[in-house]
Design a protein around this motif. Structure first.
Motif, PDB file in Angstrom:
ATOM      1  N   HIS A   1      -4.743   1.513 -13.831  1.00 36.29           N
ATOM      2  CA  HIS A   1      -4.622   1.078 -12.446  1.00 36.29           C
ATOM      3  C   HIS A   1      -5.266   2.096 -11.499  1.00 36.29           C
ATOM      4  CE1 HIS A   1      -1.880  -2.171 -13.550  1.00 36.29           C
ATOM      5  NE2 HIS A   1      -1.271  -1.306 -14.347  1.00 36.29           N
ATOM      6  N   SER A   2      -6.022   1.600 -10.560  1.00 40.12           N
ATOM      7  CA  SER A   2      -6.677   2.429  -9.554  1.00 40.12           C
ATOM      8  C   SER A   2      -6.214   2.000  -8.174  1.00 40.12           C
ATOM      9  CB  SER A   2      -8.192   2.293  -9.662  1.00 40.12           C
ATOM     10  OG  SER A   2      -8.841   3.080  -8.683  1.00 40.12           O
ATOM     11  N   PHE A   3      -5.923   2.977  -7.318  1.00 43.80           N
ATOM     12  CA  PHE A   3      -5.472   2.653  -5.970  1.00 43.80           C
ATOM     13  C   PHE A   3      -5.923   3.736  -5.002  1.00 43.80           C
ATOM     14  CE2 PHE A   3      -2.279   5.457  -7.614  1.00 43.80           C
ATOM     15  CZ  PHE A   3      -1.842   6.196  -6.528  1.00 43.80           C
ATOM     16  N   SER A   4      -5.889   3.390  -3.723  1.00 40.98           N
ATOM     17  CA  SER A   4      -6.277   4.321  -2.672  1.00 40.98           C
ATOM     18  C   SER A   4      -5.103   4.536  -1.732  1.00 40.98           C
ATOM     19  CB  SER A   4      -7.468   3.775  -1.882  1.00 40.98           C
ATOM     20  OG  SER A   4      -7.727   4.582  -0.740  1.00 40.98           O
ATOM     21  N   LEU A   5      -4.920   5.771  -1.289  1.00 41.24           N
ATOM     22  CA  LEU A   5      -3.885   6.040  -0.287  1.00 41.24           C
ATOM     23  C   LEU A   5      -4.212   5.396   1.049  1.00 41.24           C
ATOM     24  CD1 LEU A   5      -3.126   9.834  -0.923  1.00 41.24           C
ATOM     25  CD2 LEU A   5      -1.918   7.836  -1.834  1.00 41.24           C
ATOM     26  N   ASN A   6      -5.480   5.065   1.231  1.00 45.29           N
ATOM     27  CA  ASN A   6      -5.911   4.529   2.527  1.00 45.29           C
ATOM     28  C   ASN A   6      -6.925   3.411   2.286  1.00 45.29           C
ATOM     29  OD1 ASN A   6      -6.503   4.102   5.195  1.00 45.29           O
ATOM     30  ND2 ASN A   6      -7.207   6.190   5.612  1.00 45.29           N
ATOM     31  N   PRO A   7      -6.435   2.178   2.031  1.00 39.81           N
ATOM     32  CA  PRO A   7      -7.349   1.084   1.673  1.00 39.81           C
ATOM     33  C   PRO A   7      -8.073   0.448   2.848  1.00 39.81           C
ATOM     34  CG  PRO A   7      -5.102   0.301   1.680  1.00 39.81           C
ATOM     35  CD  PRO A   7      -5.025   1.768   1.963  1.00 39.81           C
ATOM     36  N   GLY A   8      -7.908   0.994   4.046  1.00 36.88           N
ATOM     37  CA  GLY A   8      -8.581   0.419   5.199  1.00 36.88           C
ATOM     38  C   GLY A   8      -7.672   0.424   6.423  1.00 36.88           C
ATOM     39  N   PRO A   9      -8.062  -0.266   7.483  1.00 34.32           N
ATOM     40  CA  PRO A   9      -7.251  -0.290   8.704  1.00 34.32           C
ATOM     41  C   PRO A   9      -5.848  -0.838   8.427  1.00 34.32           C
ATOM     42  CG  PRO A   9      -9.426  -1.196   9.117  1.00 34.32           C
ATOM     43  CD  PRO A   9      -9.329  -1.024   7.636  1.00 34.32           C
ATOM     44  N   PHE A  10      -4.877  -0.328   9.183  1.00 34.92           N
ATOM     45  CA  PHE A  10      -3.496  -0.806   9.091  1.00 34.92           C
ATOM     46  C   PHE A  10      -3.472  -2.245   9.585  1.00 34.92           C
ATOM     47  CE2 PHE A  10       0.965  -0.949  10.754  1.00 34.92           C
ATOM     48  CZ  PHE A  10       1.604  -0.764   9.532  1.00 34.92           C
TER      49      PHE A  10
ATOM     50  N   THR B   1       0.842  -1.196   0.000  1.00 39.19           N
ATOM     51  CA  THR B   1       0.000   0.000   0.000  1.00 39.19           C
ATOM     52  C   THR B   1       0.880   1.250   0.000  1.00 39.19           C
ATOM     53  OG1 THR B   1      -0.040   0.126   2.414  1.00 39.19           O
ATOM     54  CG2 THR B   1      -1.724  -1.248   1.370  1.00 39.19           C
ATOM     55  N   PHE B   2       0.248   2.388  -0.122  1.00 41.91           N
ATOM     56  CA  PHE B   2       0.979   3.660  -0.013  1.00 41.91           C
ATOM     57  C   PHE B   2       1.666   3.750   1.350  1.00 41.91           C
ATOM     58  CE2 PHE B   2       0.978   8.147   1.349  1.00 41.91           C
ATOM     59  CZ  PHE B   2       1.810   8.689   0.370  1.00 41.91           C
ATOM     60  N   ARG B   3       1.000   3.284   2.396  1.00 35.30           N
ATOM     61  CA  ARG B   3       1.602   3.309   3.737  1.00 35.30           C
ATOM     62  C   ARG B   3       2.855   2.442   3.779  1.00 35.30           C
ATOM     63  NH1 ARG B   3      -4.325   2.386   5.807  1.00 35.30           N
ATOM     64  NH2 ARG B   3      -3.742   0.239   5.312  1.00 35.30           N
ATOM     65  N   PHE B   4       2.822   1.319   3.082  1.00 33.26           N
ATOM     66  CA  PHE B   4       4.008   0.462   3.028  1.00 33.26           C
ATOM     67  C   PHE B   4       5.202   1.207   2.444  1.00 33.26           C
ATOM     68  CE2 PHE B   4       6.593  -1.926  -0.022  1.00 33.26           C
ATOM     69  CZ  PHE B   4       7.292  -2.759   0.836  1.00 33.26           C
ATOM     70  N   TRP B   5       5.002   1.889   1.311  1.00 32.29           N
ATOM     71  CA  TRP B   5       6.120   2.563   0.651  1.00 32.29           C
ATOM     72  C   TRP B   5       6.697   3.672   1.528  1.00 32.29           C
ATOM     73  CZ3 TRP B   5       8.240   0.006  -2.984  1.00 32.29           C
ATOM     74  CH2 TRP B   5       7.489  -0.763  -3.867  1.00 32.29           C
ATOM     75  N   VAL B   6       5.846   4.448   2.161  1.00 36.12           N
ATOM     76  CA  VAL B   6       6.327   5.565   2.986  1.00 36.12           C
ATOM     77  C   VAL B   6       7.095   5.060   4.211  1.00 36.12           C
ATOM     78  CG1 VAL B   6       5.599   7.503   4.438  1.00 36.12           C
ATOM     79  CG2 VAL B   6       4.513   7.133   2.213  1.00 36.12           C
ATOM     80  N   LEU B   7       6.486   4.160   4.960  1.00 32.40           N
ATOM     81  CA  LEU B   7       7.095   3.718   6.209  1.00 32.40           C
ATOM     82  C   LEU B   7       8.328   2.849   5.974  1.00 32.40           C
ATOM     83  CD1 LEU B   7       3.878   2.929   8.292  1.00 32.40           C
ATOM     84  CD2 LEU B   7       5.348   4.958   8.408  1.00 32.40           C
ATOM     85  N   SER B   8       8.298   1.994   4.958  1.00 30.21           N
ATOM     86  CA  SER B   8       9.472   1.162   4.689  1.00 30.21           C
ATOM     87  C   SER B   8      10.654   2.012   4.245  1.00 30.21           C
ATOM     88  CB  SER B   8       9.149   0.100   3.636  1.00 30.21           C
ATOM     89  OG  SER B   8       8.842   0.689   2.396  1.00 30.21           O
ATOM     90  N   PHE B   9      10.394   3.063   3.463  1.00 26.78           N
ATOM     91  CA  PHE B   9      11.491   3.933   3.033  1.00 26.78           C
ATOM     92  C   PHE B   9      12.143   4.623   4.229  1.00 26.78           C
ATOM     93  CE2 PHE B   9      13.005   8.202   2.017  1.00 26.78           C
ATOM     94  CZ  PHE B   9      13.960   7.914   1.054  1.00 26.78           C
ATOM     95  N   ILE B  10      11.352   5.200   5.091  1.00 21.69           N
ATOM     96  CA  ILE B  10      11.899   5.950   6.226  1.00 21.69           C
ATOM     97  C   ILE B  10      12.729   5.047   7.127  1.00 21.69           C
ATOM     98  CG2 ILE B  10      11.289   7.220   8.321  1.00 21.69           C
ATOM     99  CD1 ILE B  10       8.814   8.268   6.816  1.00 21.69           C
ATOM    100  N   PHE B  11      12.182   3.905   7.506  1.00 18.01           N
ATOM    101  CA  PHE B  11      12.851   3.086   8.509  1.00 18.01           C
ATOM    102  C   PHE B  11      13.932   2.184   7.915  1.00 18.01           C
ATOM    103  CE2 PHE B  11       9.050   4.507  10.602  1.00 18.01           C
ATOM    104  CZ  PHE B  11       9.528   4.850  11.853  1.00 18.01           C
ATOM    105  N   ALA B  12      13.836   1.881   6.630  1.00 17.75           N
ATOM    106  CA  ALA B  12      14.935   1.176   5.981  1.00 17.75           C
ATOM    107  C   ALA B  12      16.156   2.077   5.885  1.00 17.75           C
ATOM    108  CB  ALA B  12      14.509   0.701   4.591  1.00 17.75           C
ATOM    109  N   ALA B  13      15.947   3.338   5.558  1.00 16.97           N
ATOM    110  CA  ALA B  13      17.059   4.283   5.471  1.00 16.97           C
ATOM    111  C   ALA B  13      17.724   4.462   6.835  1.00 16.97           C
ATOM    112  CB  ALA B  13      16.563   5.626   4.930  1.00 16.97           C
TER     113      ALA B  13
ATOM    114  N   LEU C   1      -5.213   9.624   6.430  1.00 14.30           N
ATOM    115  CA  LEU C   1      -5.034   9.708   4.980  1.00 14.30           C
ATOM    116  C   LEU C   1      -6.389   9.711   4.278  1.00 14.30           C
ATOM    117  CD1 LEU C   1      -2.043   7.297   4.215  1.00 14.30           C
ATOM    118  CD2 LEU C   1      -2.117   9.770   3.864  1.00 14.30           C
ATOM    119  N   PRO C   2      -6.489  10.380   3.139  1.00  7.32           N
ATOM    120  CA  PRO C   2      -7.763  10.368   2.395  1.00  7.32           C
ATOM    121  C   PRO C   2      -8.062   8.964   1.850  1.00  7.32           C
ATOM    122  CG  PRO C   2      -6.029  11.428   1.113  1.00  7.32           C
ATOM    123  CD  PRO C   2      -5.476  11.233   2.483  1.00  7.32           C
ATOM    124  N   VAL C   3      -9.333   8.636   1.774  1.00 12.77           N
ATOM    125  CA  VAL C   3      -9.750   7.307   1.327  1.00 12.77           C
ATOM    126  C   VAL C   3     -10.132   7.290  -0.152  1.00 12.77           C
ATOM    127  CG1 VAL C   3     -10.513   6.617   3.613  1.00 12.77           C
ATOM    128  CG2 VAL C   3     -12.131   7.725   2.055  1.00 12.77           C
TER     129      VAL C   3
END
Length: 759
Positions: free
Chosen positions: A116-125, A56-68, A106-108
């Motif tokens: 391709h269609s995607f949501s920044l917030n596909p539901g609960p984490f 998800t979008f949350r995956f990309w953001v959080l993995s980038f920050i904490f991997a770095a 995040l907006p839903v």
């Protein structure tokens, strides 16, 4: 065979009872099918929800920050005396809170790009999304092995490989093992015997945070919830760790026996843990003890720490007190540096040609280079461990691996957790093959374009060695939690192939070793994905993403630290607080000199002083065969429990010194692995994993805070020197006064009151 029942699209997938028309045991078979491994049954729930989104979008953001951040911190610890880590549990905690926060704000609305269609917030984490973030970060948050090449050429040869070449070197060595991981999944991931022990505590932690049914109802001591208990343990450890990690380094190297006579060289050499084996030394720092001592297999840990104690606490004092192999000639009891026969330091740099090969004429004109006895013996025990690994796997696990191969090819009986993954499409084998070929092509480009001395055919031989040795080494790691390294045999082979070329030797070893080592890490994560029921194709993306990002951050962190602490790292001066050290680089460079510049023909000839080390191959290969024979004659004894490979596996890690923590680690193993697991199993199953998580997390967060706000991680303004007091005896001149090290062991002037002559 078990049926799978889809209870509801919104509910979890649960494995149900066996078919009624099959023969069943009325006691056992009323329970759902479960793993044959007891620890796995205690830790891993039999639930899954295939509807949960993972990438998800949350995956990309959080993995980038904490991997770095993780790659930076791991690189920082590479140059530190204490062996801390960037705790994945810390990552899990923070990303859980941030993930829940993003899911709330995040907006839903959906976004469309092309088809391709995607949501920044596909539901609960959710728990799968969370676990893949952790896997990506864990892949990134390591110090890439190629850093050894880059730091060695920079610190020892004053040659810095250009940034593009350095980054490509890191990425290719980190990613070459992916193709192998895909091919070996059926042998090293799918069978139940392949536990991959560190995964168990992670599964427990993920389920505790997300409040799955198996963990939600657990009440801990003081009526605390599972997570409240974790926070209590982690918080106490975080505060406490400032003492050994910063305020009082003497508690990190608590060499109490040295205080009997700190200026006696025999006492210093035997009981000092910074430059010696640290006999009876203690360490009150949790990273030196390790959370794995609470849950790894008891007999594996007993063999591991038993080997360390035998080698450093028994064998070394005998050699030292008898002056065997002139061990007292050299200035340090344990070191990977080379010397001349008179004990003076050997410096190879003036003896190298412009292409860094050895100038034979200059070398022959001076005294020959020699190794310290303990360093030479470390090569022998490395050979023992490696050959014993292959022999032990064949003797005691060969039938299981063969059964796994037959099962995988014939669709036979499989582990329950592997069966549950049938819901998801598998990664095609050609994905792994294409990625492997791409990385191999880039590897050939790097070694030829940036003058790393290794010919293309040498790289192919190195990759082939990785293929051959990965199966036994990774099987040993998956089953026992320990495994030997492949670096010793690879540098030996390259030394015979390309004598006189230290950079080629380092490069060959890096590619050969990392092919196996990175494949090992990927296989471990693939097992975690099965425990967590993460779709395989999502795993493929997450692992590659983490490896590439981590390698780039490793490089820039290395450059920053070398530029700031070069004199401490290249050995021209010593940090008075014993916090910054280049011992890892020195060990790697020392091996390159032995096998590369000087060559094994010169150092290990049958007529030379170290020809005996090759007997290690035969010794390691024969002992498991003898054990197998004894198990046939005396079947009631579990001969395979004594694992020779594990016994010798950790010895090479301490050849440069800093042997602290053995005693408390062994006490922890006996307490948790033997006493509590055997006699209080319910208590162990309830507390062991969460205690390990809490203690490791607290210690890791302390290290991160110290790095960022006390050691200049955020810039030179954030540098705070530890106070000088009785637990950190540093004079205004910046040294340890009359003592050699912060542990108050050894005479800084070299004028010993007894034990040996001055040096």
């Amino acid at each position: 065979m078990s049926d799978k029942h889809d209870l509801d699209a919104e509910k979890a997938y649960v494995v149900d009872e066996k078919k009624i028309d099959e023969p069943i045991d009325l006691v056992e078979d009323l329970e759902p099918e479960n793993s044959k491994i007891e620890a796995v049954r205690l830790a891993i729930p039999l639930t899954d929800d295939p509807s949960l989104p993972v990438i998800t979008f949350r995956f990309w953001v959080l993995s980038f920050i904490f991997a770095a951040i993780g790659a930076v911190v791991s690189q920082y610890y590479y140059f530190r005396a204490t062996t801390g880590t960037y705790s994945i549990y810390f990552v899990n905690l923070v990303t859980f809170g941030l993930g829940v926060l993003l899911a709330k704000y995040l907006p839903v609305a959906s976004f469309t790009i092309g088809s391709h269609s995607f949501s920044l917030n596909p539901g609960p984490f959710n728990i799968k999304e969370h676990a893949l973030i952790g896997i990506s970060v864990n892949t990134a948050a390591n110090c890439a092995y190629a850093i050894d090449i880059l730091s060695s050429t920079d610190l020892m040869l004053n040659y810095r490989i250009p940034p593009i070449g350095a980054i490509l070197l890191i990425i290719t060595t980190q990613c070459l093992g992916y193709g192998m991981a895909g091919s070996l999944r059926k042998y090293l991931v799918y069978p139940a015997e392949m536990v991959w022990w560190t995964n168990l505590v992670q599964v427990v932690f993920y389920n505790a945070m997300h409040g799955t049914e198996k963990f939600k109802a657990r009440n801990m001591a003081g009526r605390l919830s599972y997570m409240q208990f974790f926070w209590l343990v982690a918080g106490i450890c975080f505060v406490y760790e400032f003492l050994p990690q910063f305020l009082g380094p003497m508690f990190l190297y608590f060499d109490w026996a040295c205080w009997i006579n700190p200026f006696n060289r025999d006492i210093w050499a035997i009981f000092g843990s910074i430059k010696g084996p640290g006999v009876l030394s203690m360490s009150f720092e949790w990273n030196s003890i390790g959370g794995s001592t609470l849950y790894y297999p008891f007999f594996s840990q007993l063999a591991y720490y038993g080997g360390l104690i035998f080698y450093y606490w028994i064998l070394f004092p005998i050699l030292w007190l008898t002056d065997a192999m002139s061990i007292r000639t050299y200035s340090r009891p344990l070191t990977s540096r080379l010397y001349h026969e008179d004990g003076s330091a050997f410096n190879v740099v003036p003896l190298l040609n412009a292409d860094y090969s050895l100038n034979e004429t200059k070398y022959e004109a001076g005294m020959p280079a020699v190794m310290t006895p303990m360093y030479a013996l470390a090569f022998m025990v490395g050979f023992i461990s490696l050959s014993a690994c292959v022999s032990h796997i064949i003797c005691f696990h060969g039938a299981s691996i063969l059964k796994a191969w037959r099962s995988a090819t014939a669709g036979g009986d499989r582990d329950i957790h592997t069966k549950m993954m049938d819901t998801y499409p598998e990664v095609p084998q050609y994905w792994y093959a294409i990625f492997y070929i791409l990385m191999l092509a880039l590897s050939i480009f790097v070694i030829t374009e940036y003058s790393l001395e290794l010919p293309w055919w040498g790289l192919l031989i190195g990759a082939a060695i990785g293929w051959v040795m990965t199966l036994p080494i990774c099987a040993m790691q998956a089953i026992t939690g320990f495994s030997p390294g492949l670096n010793v045999i690879t540098e030996l082979i390259c030394g015979y192939m390309l004598p006189g070329k230290p950079i080629a030797n380092m490069t060959f070893k890096c590619y050969s070793y990392m092919t196996m080592y990175q494949c090992q890490g990927l296989l471990q994560d693939l097992k975690l994905s099965i425990y967590m029921k993460i779709p395989p194709r999502n795993m493929f993306v997450g692992q590659i993403w983490g490896a590439i990002l981590g390698g780039i951050m490793n490089y820039f962190t290395m450059i920053t630290i070398i530029d700031a602490h070069r004199s401490y790292l290249d050995g021209s001066s010593q940090d008075p607080n014993d916090l910054w050290t280049g011992v890892n680089t020195q060990v790697y460079w020392g091996s390159a000199l032995i096998y590369g510049a000087l060559g094994p023909q010169r150092m290990f000839s049958s007529q030379g002083p170290y020809g005996f080390i090759f007997w290690g191959f035969l010794i390691g290969a024969v002992i498991p065969v003898i054990q197998l024979g004894l198990s046939k004659i005396f079947p009631k004894y579990q001969w395979e429990k004594f694992n020779v490979s594990v016994f010798f596996a950790g010895i090479g890690y301490y050849v440069g010194g800093y042997c602290n923590g053995f005693l408390f680690s062994l006490i922890s193993v006996i307490l948790f692995g033997f006493y509590l697991f055997r006699y209080h199993k319910s208590w162990w199953s309830k507390y062991a994993f969460i205690l390990a998580v809490g203690l490791d997390t607290g210690a890791a967060i302390t290290g991160l805070v110290l790095f960022l706000f006390f050691s200049g991680g955020l810039g030179p303004r954030f540098v705070v020197n530890p106070p000088s007091w009785w637990a950190n005896y540093v004079t205004p001149q910046g040294d340890n006064g009359p003592y050699m090290d912060v542990d108050r062991c050894g005479d800084s002037s070299g004028n010993w009151t007894g034990g040996a002559l001055s040096w």
